[in-house]
Design a protein around this motif. Structure first.
Motif, short mmCIF file in Angstrom:
data_model
loop_
_atom_site.label_atom_id
_atom_site.label_comp_id
_atom_site.label_asym_id
_atom_site.label_seq_id
_atom_site.Cartn_x
_atom_site.Cartn_y
_atom_site.Cartn_z
N MET A 1 0.85 -1.21 0.00
CA MET A 1 0.00 0.00 0.00
C MET A 1 0.88 1.26 0.00
SD MET A 1 -3.34 0.90 0.37
CE MET A 1 -4.20 -0.44 1.16
N VAL A 2 0.53 2.18 -0.89
CA VAL A 2 1.34 3.39 -1.01
C VAL A 2 1.08 4.33 0.19
CG1 VAL A 2 -0.36 4.76 -2.28
CG2 VAL A 2 2.07 5.13 -2.71
N SER A 3 2.09 5.08 0.54
CA SER A 3 1.88 6.07 1.61
C SER A 3 2.70 7.33 1.31
CB SER A 3 2.30 5.50 2.98
OG SER A 3 3.69 5.31 3.00
N LEU A 4 2.24 8.42 1.87
CA LEU A 4 2.88 9.72 1.64
C LEU A 4 3.04 10.44 2.98
CD1 LEU A 4 3.58 12.20 -0.36
CD2 LEU A 4 1.19 12.83 -0.08
N ARG A 5 4.22 10.99 3.18
CA ARG A 5 4.42 11.81 4.39
C ARG A 5 5.23 13.04 4.04
NH1 ARG A 5 7.22 9.16 9.45
NH2 ARG A 5 8.90 10.63 9.03
N LEU A 6 4.81 14.16 4.54
CA LEU A 6 5.52 15.41 4.31
C LEU A 6 6.28 15.78 5.57
CD1 LEU A 6 2.63 17.44 2.55
CD2 LEU A 6 4.28 15.86 1.52
N ASP A 7 7.59 16.03 5.41
CA ASP A 7 8.43 16.38 6.56
C ASP A 7 8.96 17.80 6.40
OD1 ASP A 7 8.14 14.02 7.87
OD2 ASP A 7 9.94 13.10 7.02
N ASP A 8 8.31 18.72 7.07
CA ASP A 8 8.83 20.10 7.16
C ASP A 8 9.11 20.71 5.78
OD1 ASP A 8 9.64 22.35 8.55
OD2 ASP A 8 11.74 21.73 8.59
N ILE A 9 8.16 20.55 4.86
CA ILE A 9 8.45 21.03 3.51
C ILE A 9 8.09 22.52 3.36
CG2 ILE A 9 8.20 18.76 2.43
CD1 ILE A 9 5.62 19.80 1.20
N SER A 10 8.84 23.13 2.46
CA SER A 10 8.59 24.54 2.14
C SER A 10 8.76 24.72 0.63
CB SER A 10 9.58 25.44 2.89
OG SER A 10 10.90 25.10 2.51
N ALA A 11 8.16 25.77 0.11
CA ALA A 11 8.28 26.04 -1.33
C ALA A 11 7.79 27.45 -1.60
CB ALA A 11 7.47 25.04 -2.16
N GLY A 12 8.16 27.96 -2.77
CA GLY A 12 7.70 29.30 -3.14
C GLY A 12 8.17 29.63 -4.54
N TYR A 13 8.02 30.89 -4.89
CA TYR A 13 8.39 31.34 -6.23
C TYR A 13 9.39 32.49 -6.11
CZ TYR A 13 4.19 28.71 -7.18
OH TYR A 13 3.25 27.71 -7.22
N ALA A 14 10.55 32.36 -6.75
CA ALA A 14 11.61 33.34 -6.68
C ALA A 14 11.91 33.65 -5.21
CB ALA A 14 11.24 34.59 -7.46
N SER A 15 11.78 34.90 -4.82
CA SER A 15 12.12 35.24 -3.43
C SER A 15 10.89 35.25 -2.53
CB SER A 15 12.79 36.62 -3.41
OG SER A 15 11.91 37.56 -3.99
N ARG A 16 9.76 34.76 -3.06
CA ARG A 16 8.51 34.82 -2.29
C ARG A 16 8.15 33.42 -1.76
NH1 ARG A 16 2.92 34.44 -3.51
NH2 ARG A 16 3.40 33.95 -5.67
N PRO A 17 8.41 33.16 -0.47
CA PRO A 17 8.02 31.86 0.08
C PRO A 17 6.50 31.78 0.19
CG PRO A 17 8.91 33.25 1.82
CD PRO A 17 9.03 34.03 0.54
N VAL A 18 5.92 30.64 -0.16
CA VAL A 18 4.46 30.50 -0.10
C VAL A 18 4.04 29.54 1.00
CG1 VAL A 18 2.40 29.81 -1.39
CG2 VAL A 18 4.23 31.05 -2.55
N ILE A 19 4.71 28.40 1.08
CA ILE A 19 4.41 27.47 2.19
C ILE A 19 5.69 27.19 2.97
CG2 ILE A 19 2.39 26.34 1.16
CD1 ILE A 19 4.28 24.06 0.27
N ALA A 20 5.54 26.95 4.25
CA ALA A 20 6.72 26.67 5.08
C ALA A 20 6.34 25.73 6.22
CB ALA A 20 7.30 27.96 5.63
N GLY A 21 7.27 24.85 6.56
CA GLY A 21 7.11 23.98 7.72
C GLY A 21 5.91 23.06 7.66
N VAL A 22 5.56 22.57 6.46
CA VAL A 22 4.38 21.70 6.35
C VAL A 22 4.79 20.25 6.63
CG1 VAL A 22 2.60 20.81 4.81
CG2 VAL A 22 3.24 23.23 4.71
N SER A 23 4.23 19.68 7.68
CA SER A 23 4.49 18.28 8.02
C SER A 23 3.16 17.57 8.23
CB SER A 23 5.31 18.17 9.30
OG SER A 23 6.57 18.77 9.13
N THR A 24 3.12 16.33 7.79
CA THR A 24 1.88 15.55 7.99
C THR A 24 2.23 14.20 8.59
OG1 THR A 24 2.02 14.44 5.85
CG2 THR A 24 0.85 16.55 5.90
N PRO A 25 1.27 13.57 9.24
CA PRO A 25 1.48 12.16 9.58
C PRO A 25 1.43 11.35 8.29
CG PRO A 25 -0.75 12.83 10.14
CD PRO A 25 -0.04 14.06 9.69
N GLU A 26 1.64 10.05 8.38
CA GLU A 26 1.61 9.22 7.18
C GLU A 26 0.19 9.15 6.63
OE1 GLU A 26 4.24 5.55 6.23
OE2 GLU A 26 2.51 4.90 7.40
N LEU A 27 0.05 9.53 5.34
CA LEU A 27 -1.24 9.42 4.66
C LEU A 27 -1.17 8.15 3.81
CD1 LEU A 27 -1.37 13.14 3.47
CD2 LEU A 27 -2.53 12.16 5.48
#
Lengths: 261, 356
Positions: A1-27
């Motif tokens: 069974m497939v599973s996905l977990r996000l550990d403290d991820i961040s992302a954005g565009y150029a110098s503009r951060p959009v998401i930060a510190g996103v963590s989830t339990p195992e989905l």
């Protein structure tokens, strides 16, 4: 069974951060997860980060994948109008990274998906001739044609009428239950989230402020904080949880009735 | 979401629908190819000495059975020009089609992006002042100058496309700006050049197949033969680009890599063609649109379709350039624009399917 977990991820565009510190339990596969949040909360950015279109900090962990490309992503419709029939466009999504020859099994898969979504009658129609809702159904077909184990859908019901919204969400529910897909779907209709999703993730100003079973996440307090409304969640006569919005919160004063004349 | 039909029947329906679509496209490609062969034969038959089609066909397949004069005229004089029309037409049309695809813009073509104008400027430098941008190629100063300037223009366009926030509209606008800059520089050259040089520059920019020779033909053909399979193997990805960047990315297409690869290939195609025959602006814009109207967006058919339609347009243009004023070969660039643009307008105003 497939599973996905996000550990403290961040992302954005150029110098503009959009998401930060996103963590989830195992989905896990078999779950339908509603991704909620106000406009510009970072939902599309989170999808693009999970899918690998954006780089950034943290880790996206996918385990138990049976193929090299386990994730399919349906972005919001961009209104492109190429000279392609619906059938060709779904086949096109399936054939990426494959040889130029189309095999019978590819046809069978495309037709199965068109049938699942109830759009076989659109097979020969040009993409440019479709309504917004029809294009969304075709977009979902394009994502499903890639044989995903994890399906990311960015507001797939925004242009659909009520019956087609229910059709599509019921299908996603069924695919999760019967085929073990992990479905993460961005929704603005919290009633749908309560009805169809096992879990909900709530993004607020680029941060994940809640992630857990839907009924525990969607609460009056959360609605007040994220969507600035006063609302209740009560069971309907058939026992389904139902969202009742009492009014919009005027940030400078008390709640105002949503139905005031 | 009714699913009352048995799955096997539905699968067959989809497959049959698709096969009918493919058959129709194959027939269209076959029809275009037949028209191309016919046009080539007519092109070979026409000239100061006119021949019947039967004589041309015999000279092509049984060169030993015709007299020396016919054989020499056909094989030595007319054949390189007629074949150059096909190769250049195909190259410019494929280049235009892929520029439209990767920039997702119907106005993109070697002409509108300034590649032809760049080539014209390079050629004018050599024609007017004898400037060789690559001094080693003494015998080919004009085409080499044209080629280098065309490639430089392509690189400038690609360099811009890498900047953040640059849209395909910005790139087309840059191309148009480059056209104006090169045109101004051409005017400057003509202002200072001798009268004889000005005439040579003007003639070069009109575009003429009479510059064709066997060596130039082989070089152009070699580039086309290498480019076509390279583009064909990216068929699914290039088709997906017409769904828009977001959708193509979501299907796993590496946009930046594919854009660079395709732009380099088509720049080479366009630059080689323009450097040998001069500015022929019409083919790269119209050839792809006609192919798209007839064959749709699937690159497995659109790519050969654009090549054949471009070759056909230029070959028919070559025929007309000899027919309009008997005894005079009007430069092909003029003919294709005067005859082709009204035809193109007729097509887009009467089309049943919106292609953009």
């Amino acid at each position: 069974m497939v599973s996905l977990r996000l550990d403290d991820i961040s992302a954005g565009y150029a110098s503009r951060p959009v998401i930060a510190g996103v963590s989830t339990p195992e989905l896990r596969g078999g779950q339908v997860v509603a991704l909620l949040g106000a406009n510009a909360a970072g939902k599309s950015t989170l999808f693009r980060r999970i899918f690998g279109l954006l780089s950034g900090g943290g880790q996206v962990r996918i385990d138990g994948a049976a193929s090299a490309r386990p994730v399919a992503y349906m972005p919001q419709d961009n209104g492109a109008r190429p000279v392609l029939s619906v059938y060709e466009s779904v086949l096109l999504a399936r054939m990426q990274g494959r040889r130029l020859k189309v095999f019978d099994e590819d046809h069978a898969k495309v037709e199965e998906i068109l049938s699942l979504l109830g759009v076989t009658h659109l097979r020969g129609r040009n993409l440019g001739d479709l309504s917004g809702g029809q294009r969304q159904m075709v977009g979902a077909a394009q994502a499903l044609a890639q044989d995903p184990q994890i399906l990311l859908l960015d507001e797939p019901t925004s242009a659909l009428d009520l019956s087609h919204q229910i059709d599509l969400l019921s299908l996603l529910r069924r695919l999760a239950d019967e085929q073990g897909l992990l479905v993460i779907v961005a929704l603005h209709d919290l009633g749908h989230a309560l009805r169809f999703a096992d879990a909900a993730m709530v993004l607020h100003r680029g941060s994940l402020i809640a992630c857990g079973p839907t009924a525990e996440v969607i609460t009056p307090d959360l609605l007040r904080e994220v969507f600035e409304v006063t609302a209740r969640i009560e069971p309907c006569t058939k026992g389904h949880p139902q969202l009742i919005v009492d009014g919009r919160i005027d940030m400078s004063g008390p709640a105002v009735s949503a139905f005031a004349g | 979401m009714n699913n009352s039909q048995p799955a096997v029947t539905q699968s067959a329906e989809g497959r049959d629908f698709y096969r009918a679509l493919v058959r129709r496209r194959q027939l269209i490609l076959l029809g275009l190819s037949a028209a191309l062969v016919l046009s080539l034969c007519v092109d070979l038959a026409l000239g100061p000495a006119n021949y019947r089609l039967g004589q041309v066909i015999r000279a092509l397949f049984l060169p030993g059975s015709v007299d020396d004069q016919l054989r020499v005229i056909l094989w030595e004089i007319r054949m390189p020009v007629a074949l150059m029309a096909l190769v250049v037409g195909a190259s410019l049309s494929v280049a235009g089609m892929q520029m439209q695809t990767i920039l997702n813009n119907p106005l993109a073509s070697p002409f509108t992006l300034g590649i032809s104008a760049g080539a014209g400027f390079g050629a004018a430098l050599a024609l007017a002042f004898g400037v060789a941008l690559f001094p080693l190629a003494v015998d080919y100063v004009i085409p080499v100058n044209a080629f280098l300037m065309a490639m430089l223009t392509s690189l400038a366009i690609y360099g811009l496309s890498l900047r953040r926030g640059v849209t395909s509209e910005t790139i087309v606008l840059l191309g148009i700006a480059l056209v104006f800059i090169f045109n101004a520089l051409m005017s400057l050259i003509q202002f200072f050049a001798s009268q004889q040089a000005v005439a040579a520059v003007v003639f070069w920019t009109m575009g003429s197949l009479t510059k064709a020779t066997w060596p130039k033909l082989w070089v152009s053909l070699a580039v086309l033969v290498v480019a076509m399979p390279l583009l064909a193997r990216r068929g699914w990805s290039l088709t997906a680009m017409r769904l828009g960047d977001a959708k193509a990315e979501s299907m796993g297409v590496n946009l930046r890599g594919l854009r660079l690869e395709a732009l380099m290939i088509v720049s080479l195609l366009a630059s080689i063609s323009v450097s040998f025959v001069g500015t022929i602006g019409f083919i790269g814009l119209v050839g792809p649109h006609i192919a798209r109207m007839l064959l749709g967006e699937d690159q497995r058919f659109l790519l050969p379709g654009a090549a054949i339609s471009g070759a056909l347009i230029l070959s028919v243009g070559s025929v007309l350039s000899k027919m309009i004023i008997p005894g005079t070969v009007i430069p092909i660039g003029i003919v294709t624009s005067i005859v082709g643009i009204p035809f193109f307008l007729y097509l887009i105003l009467n089309r049943r399917v919106a292609t953009w």
